[in-house]
Design a protein around this motif. Structure first.
Motif, PDB file in Angstrom:
ATOM      1  N   TYR A 123      -7.626   7.200  -1.244  1.00  0.00           N
ATOM      2  CA  TYR A 123      -7.206   5.798  -1.121  1.00  0.00           C
ATOM      3  C   TYR A 123      -7.778   5.214   0.157  1.00  0.00           C
ATOM      4  O   TYR A 123      -7.432   5.652   1.254  1.00  0.00           O
ATOM      5  CB  TYR A 123      -5.684   5.719  -1.121  1.00  0.00           C
ATOM      6  CG  TYR A 123      -5.112   4.311  -1.194  1.00  0.00           C
ATOM      7  CD1 TYR A 123      -5.811   3.260  -1.797  1.00  0.00           C
ATOM      8  CD2 TYR A 123      -3.851   4.036  -0.670  1.00  0.00           C
ATOM      9  CE1 TYR A 123      -5.267   1.992  -1.872  1.00  0.00           C
ATOM     10  CE2 TYR A 123      -3.289   2.772  -0.748  1.00  0.00           C
ATOM     11  CZ  TYR A 123      -4.006   1.750  -1.346  1.00  0.00           C
ATOM     12  OH  TYR A 123      -3.459   0.487  -1.423  1.00  0.00           O
ATOM     13  N   VAL A 153      -5.869   9.557   2.453  1.00  0.00           N
ATOM     14  CA  VAL A 153      -5.718   8.139   2.822  1.00  0.00           C
ATOM     15  C   VAL A 153      -6.630   7.829   3.993  1.00  0.00           C
ATOM     16  O   VAL A 153      -6.514   8.432   5.060  1.00  0.00           O
ATOM     17  CB  VAL A 153      -4.250   7.806   3.173  1.00  0.00           C
ATOM     18  CG1 VAL A 153      -4.111   6.331   3.542  1.00  0.00           C
ATOM     19  CG2 VAL A 153      -3.330   8.142   2.004  1.00  0.00           C
ATOM     20  N   ILE A 193       0.352   5.073  -1.860  1.00  0.00           N
ATOM     21  CA  ILE A 193       0.355   6.328  -1.091  1.00  0.00           C
ATOM     22  C   ILE A 193       1.417   7.280  -1.627  1.00  0.00           C
ATOM     23  O   ILE A 193       1.167   8.478  -1.806  1.00  0.00           O
ATOM     24  CB  ILE A 193       0.584   6.030   0.410  1.00  0.00           C
ATOM     25  CG1 ILE A 193      -0.588   5.222   0.978  1.00  0.00           C
ATOM     26  CG2 ILE A 193       0.767   7.330   1.195  1.00  0.00           C
ATOM     27  CD1 ILE A 193      -0.375   4.731   2.398  1.00  0.00           C
ATOM     28  N   GLN A 210       0.822  -1.225   0.000  1.00  0.00           N
ATOM     29  CA  GLN A 210       0.000   0.000   0.000  1.00  0.00           C
ATOM     30  C   GLN A 210       0.851   1.268   0.000  1.00  0.00           C
ATOM     31  O   GLN A 210       0.413   2.321  -0.488  1.00  0.00           O
ATOM     32  CB  GLN A 210      -0.932   0.013   1.219  1.00  0.00           C
ATOM     33  CG  GLN A 210      -1.932  -1.130   1.282  1.00  0.00           C
ATOM     34  CD  GLN A 210      -1.463  -2.237   2.202  1.00  0.00           C
ATOM     35  OE1 GLN A 210      -0.271  -2.549   2.253  1.00  0.00           O
ATOM     36  NE2 GLN A 210      -2.386  -2.849   2.940  1.00  0.00           N
ATOM     37  N   GLN A 211       2.079   1.180   0.538  1.00  0.00           N
ATOM     38  CA  GLN A 211       2.943   2.360   0.612  1.00  0.00           C
ATOM     39  C   GLN A 211       3.277   2.912  -0.767  1.00  0.00           C
ATOM     40  O   GLN A 211       3.487   4.130  -0.923  1.00  0.00           O
ATOM     41  CB  GLN A 211       4.234   2.042   1.386  1.00  0.00           C
ATOM     42  CG  GLN A 211       5.148   1.008   0.754  1.00  0.00           C
ATOM     43  CD  GLN A 211       4.845  -0.408   1.226  1.00  0.00           C
ATOM     44  OE1 GLN A 211       3.728  -0.725   1.574  1.00  0.00           O
ATOM     45  NE2 GLN A 211       5.870  -1.249   1.227  1.00  0.00           N
ATOM     46  N   ALA A 229       1.970   8.329   4.660  1.00  0.00           N
ATOM     47  CA  ALA A 229       1.004   9.354   4.235  1.00  0.00           C
ATOM     48  C   ALA A 229       1.439  10.743   4.700  1.00  0.00           C
ATOM     49  O   ALA A 229       1.305  11.734   3.967  1.00  0.00           O
ATOM     50  CB  ALA A 229      -0.381   9.017   4.780  1.00  0.00           C
TER      51      ALA A 229
END
Length: 401
Positions: free
Chosen positions: A251, A275, A235, A231-232, A266
């Motif tokens: 997101y 986010v 982001i 997920q990073q 984030a």
């Protein structure tokens, strides 16, 4: 006929003796073997229910059938206790293999590597379910994982090559990386129960209603405390787009675990307001959430065949993902990004490429692709393969099925 099912799977036991699954080995998963065997002994690890792990409990698995017997090794929290639990698990596996008629081993698995050796030693027919790539899982896990990755990769490769029966969860990826000289079949662990064309109709209406300045909601379902879920990268891509003045993307992350790391990413890229952490959502409510988002992304660096992506596709969602495991089998090449330093730019470009027209095309395409994972089709193929596996050893065991 007694089947022993071996894996490193984690179960959780509460104070009332109810045992919960924490992953794939659910009631539905185990039920597929009930018609074929008189008794199914499941070997695995169990942990005590705590505040930290209670959100990982999926469903009770020790109360739904008298044919299912769980034989679990208690595992503590310390590294020493975890290592000791593996030793006990291997010893337990050996004992159960000696007394069984058939063995099914879910791999990759440390315990499974030993179990295969015991099955061969005691001439027990065995079948392997290969559900993931140990190289990807370990290499993207930690420094210790990188040290272990080559050993597990070559051990698994050798075991699969010499196995007589293998079920792969992918159509191509695992077959190419871990080929077998024996018989094999592709049977995804993802099987969808029903399709309704009204779902696609609603999706197309939602896409058509998008205005030029509307917020576009991206979503991912995965644990938020596991870095290889990726997920990073999404982001960071939002941060790069923000520098270009593009802030229309939100997101949403569904999944349990410590959010600290991803929240720090984030903050680093100044997209905290874009986010949203939704935490764990009950599986029967996941589809409702999928219907509220606009694009699904699977950014993982370790996957077999991702259930969440296929479920998203079954809702007519445009989607994109990493070049990992079985993800490229599900999506068109232009919606796949690499696992290299270029991946952030690639994610940005893919997001920007989703015009309304392309979203409509992908919604229709993904919905049709998801139909390949209809439960009836997959389970029919699995049943036929299991019967072939059993019947091939009929003379050896002197059974009449």
């Amino acid at each position: 006929m007694i089947l022993v099912f071996i894996s490193d799977h984690k179960f959780i036991r509460d104070r009332n003796g109810i045992v919960y699954s924490t992953g794939q080995i659910t009631k539905e998963y185990l039920s597929r073997y009930i018609p074929h065997f008189s008794k199914i002994i499941v070997v695995g690890r169990e942990f005590e229910l705590t505040e930290q792990n209670k959100n990982k409990c999926i469903e009770p698995v020790n109360l739904f059938s008298d044919q299912i017997i769980l034989k679990l090794v208690t595992c503590g929290k310390s590294k020493r206790e975890v290592l000791n639990s593996y030793r006990k698990l291997i010893e337990l596996s050996k004992k159960e293999i000696i007394n069984c008629d058939f063995m099914i081993c879910k791999m990759p698995s440390i315990c499974g590597n030993f179990a295969i050796q015991y099955a061969k030693k005691y001439n027990k027919p065995y079948l392997i379910e290969l559900v993931g790539c140990p190289w990807d899982a370990l290499w993207n896990h930690s420094l210790k994982g990188k040290i272990m990755a080559p050993f597990m990769y070559y051990a698994t490769k050798k075991i699969i090559k010499n196995a007589k029966y293998v079920i792969y969860v992918t159509n191509e990826f695992l077959q190419k990386r871990y080929p077998t000289k024996g018989k094999s079949v592709n049977c995804s662990n993802v099987s969808l129960k029903k399709f309704d064309d009204n779902i696609l109709k609603a999706r197309l209406e939602k896409i058509n209603s998008i205005k030029e300045d509307d917020k576009i909601i991206i979503g991912t379902i995965a644990a938020v405390n596991v870095k290889y879920k990726g997920q990073q990268y999404v982001i960071e891509a939002l941060g790069r787009l923000k520098k270009q003045g593009i802030t229309r993307y939100e997101y949403q992350l569904v999944g349990g675990g410590d959010q600290t790391y991803l929240k720090s990413i984030a903050e680093k890229f100044d997209v905290v307001d874009q986010v949203k952490f939704l935490g764990t959502i009950p599986h029967d409510e996941v589809f409702n959430w999928l219907d509220t988002i606009d694009i699904y992304v699977q950014p993982s660096r370790q996957e077999g065949l991702p259930r969440a992506l296929i479920e998203a596709m079954s809702r007519g969602l445009p989607a994109f993902g990493a070049k990992t495991g079985g993800i490229p089998e599900l999506l068109e090449p232009e919606y796949i990004f690499s696992n290299t330093k270029k991946n952030i730019d690639e994610i940005c470009n893919i997001l920007q490429s989703f015009t309304k027209e392309k979203m409509i095309v992908q919604a229709k395409r993904n919905y049709e692709e998801a139909k390949k994972y209809d439960k009836q089709l997959i389970e029919k193929r699995r049943r036929q393969f299991l019967m072939e596996f059993k019947l091939s050893f009929e003379k050896i065991l002197n059974y009449r099925f």
